[in-house]
Design a protein around this motif. Structure first.
Motif, mmCIF file in Angstrom:
data_model
loop_
_atom_site.group_PDB
_atom_site.id
_atom_site.type_symbol
_atom_site.label_atom_id
_atom_site.label_comp_id
_atom_site.label_asym_id
_atom_site.label_seq_id
_atom_site.Cartn_x
_atom_site.Cartn_y
_atom_site.Cartn_z
ATOM 1 N N ALA A 1 2.506 9.839 -9.969
ATOM 2 C CA ALA A 1 1.706 9.963 -11.185
ATOM 3 C C ALA A 1 1.046 11.333 -11.254
ATOM 4 O O ALA A 1 0.944 11.931 -12.336
ATOM 5 C CB ALA A 1 0.664 8.848 -11.248
ATOM 6 N N LEU A 2 0.601 11.838 -10.105
ATOM 7 C CA LEU A 2 -0.009 13.170 -10.086
ATOM 8 C C LEU A 2 1.007 14.259 -10.434
ATOM 9 O O LEU A 2 0.664 15.247 -11.087
ATOM 10 C CB LEU A 2 -0.621 13.449 -8.719
ATOM 11 C CG LEU A 2 -1.933 12.740 -8.421
ATOM 12 C CD1 LEU A 2 -2.354 13.001 -6.973
ATOM 13 C CD2 LEU A 2 -3.016 13.193 -9.389
ATOM 14 N N GLN B 1 0.822 -1.219 0.000
ATOM 15 C CA GLN B 1 0.000 0.000 0.000
ATOM 16 C C GLN B 1 0.853 1.264 0.000
ATOM 17 O O GLN B 1 0.494 2.257 -0.634
ATOM 18 C CB GLN B 1 -0.979 -0.024 1.170
ATOM 19 C CG GLN B 1 -2.071 -1.054 0.945
ATOM 20 C CD GLN B 1 -2.977 -1.250 2.145
ATOM 21 O OE1 GLN B 1 -2.567 -1.090 3.286
ATOM 22 N NE2 GLN B 1 -4.219 -1.618 1.874
ATOM 23 N N ASP C 1 0.870 6.654 -6.895
ATOM 24 C CA ASP C 1 -0.203 7.622 -7.144
ATOM 25 C C ASP C 1 0.299 9.057 -6.999
ATOM 26 O O ASP C 1 -0.032 9.931 -7.804
ATOM 27 C CB ASP C 1 -1.381 7.377 -6.203
ATOM 28 C CG ASP C 1 -2.118 6.079 -6.507
ATOM 29 O OD1 ASP C 1 -1.934 5.513 -7.609
ATOM 30 O OD2 ASP C 1 -2.867 5.616 -5.620
ATOM 31 N N ARG C 2 1.098 9.302 -5.972
ATOM 32 C CA ARG C 2 1.645 10.642 -5.739
ATOM 33 C C ARG C 2 2.547 11.065 -6.901
ATOM 34 O O ARG C 2 2.438 12.172 -7.421
ATOM 35 C CB ARG C 2 2.428 10.662 -4.425
ATOM 36 C CG ARG C 2 3.026 12.011 -4.057
ATOM 37 C CD ARG C 2 3.805 11.958 -2.750
ATOM 38 N NE ARG C 2 4.707 10.827 -2.607
ATOM 39 C CZ ARG C 2 5.911 10.729 -3.186
ATOM 40 N NH1 ARG C 2 6.347 11.707 -3.961
ATOM 41 N NH2 ARG C 2 6.678 9.676 -2.977
ATOM 42 N N GLU D 1 1.858 1.680 -3.542
ATOM 43 C CA GLU D 1 0.716 2.176 -4.320
ATOM 44 C C GLU D 1 0.539 3.679 -4.109
ATOM 45 O O GLU D 1 0.325 4.430 -5.066
ATOM 46 C CB GLU D 1 -0.583 1.470 -3.897
ATOM 47 C CG GLU D 1 -0.831 0.154 -4.548
ATOM 48 C CD GLU D 1 -2.192 -0.430 -4.174
ATOM 49 O OE1 GLU D 1 -2.693 -0.182 -3.040
ATOM 50 O OE2 GLU D 1 -2.767 -1.142 -5.011
ATOM 51 N N ASN D 2 0.635 4.123 -2.858
ATOM 52 C CA ASN D 2 0.496 5.550 -2.542
ATOM 53 C C ASN D 2 1.610 6.371 -3.176
ATOM 54 O O ASN D 2 1.365 7.459 -3.711
ATOM 55 C CB ASN D 2 0.459 5.771 -1.034
ATOM 56 C CG ASN D 2 -0.792 5.199 -0.400
ATOM 57 O OD1 ASN D 2 -1.813 5.008 -1.055
ATOM 58 N ND2 ASN D 2 -0.717 4.902 0.893
#
Length: 157
Positions: free
Chosen positions: A150-151, A140, A147-148, A143-144
């Protein structure tokens, strides 16, 4: 029967017994340590010997989830993925929520090229039933991080 002496030669050949720690852990009854040591071993013959130790333990004590996962690890390390899958399925039949079995099945499904749905099913099952397991916490966190990142690199409109 006493455990072999550290670094004992195999049949007087002058070779160091690479499975000394595995055998020693087995003789003193420390089965978890036995599995950990066996997973460190490299080489086909030594891995096969480690597998036989797991099999001997299973015959002696009944095949526990830990022993079945150890056997599967030996098969996997030798590239015998289908055999490892059968052993892990046996473990899954005993306890469908055992975290180490699920983790090993996740890894194995990737090696076997199974469809993503298979891997995702095991991963979802693991996430749902073992939220605090170190593997899930680490997964996790990654994953976080993804995501961070990717932003940060997303195109701005």
């Amino acid at each position: 029967m006493a455990p072999p002496a550290p670094g004992a030669a195999s049949a007087g050949s002058g070779e160091v017994d690479e499975l000394f720690d595995v055998k020693n852990a087995f003789y003193i009854g420390s089965y978890q340590q036995c599995i950990n040591e066996a997973q460190r071993v490299k080489g086909g013959d030594k891995l096969q010997e480690a597998y036989y130790i797991f099999q001997e333990l299973a015959d002696k004590c009944s095949p526990t989830l830990l022993l079945l996962n150890g056997q599967a690890a030996c098969h996997s390390a030798q590239g015998r993925w289908e055999t490892a899958e059968g052993v892990l399925q046996e473990a899954l039949d005993k306890d469908s929520g055992h975290p180490e079995t699920l983790i090993n099945l996740i890894v194995l499904s990737q090696h076997l090229g199974k469809p993503p749905e298979v891997t995702n099913r095991y991963l979802s099952q693991l996430k749902d039933s073992h939220r605090t397991h170190p593997f899930i916490k680490d997964y996790q966190a990654k994953e976080n991080d993804f995501d961070r990142l990717a932003l940060q690199y997303a195109p701005s409109a």
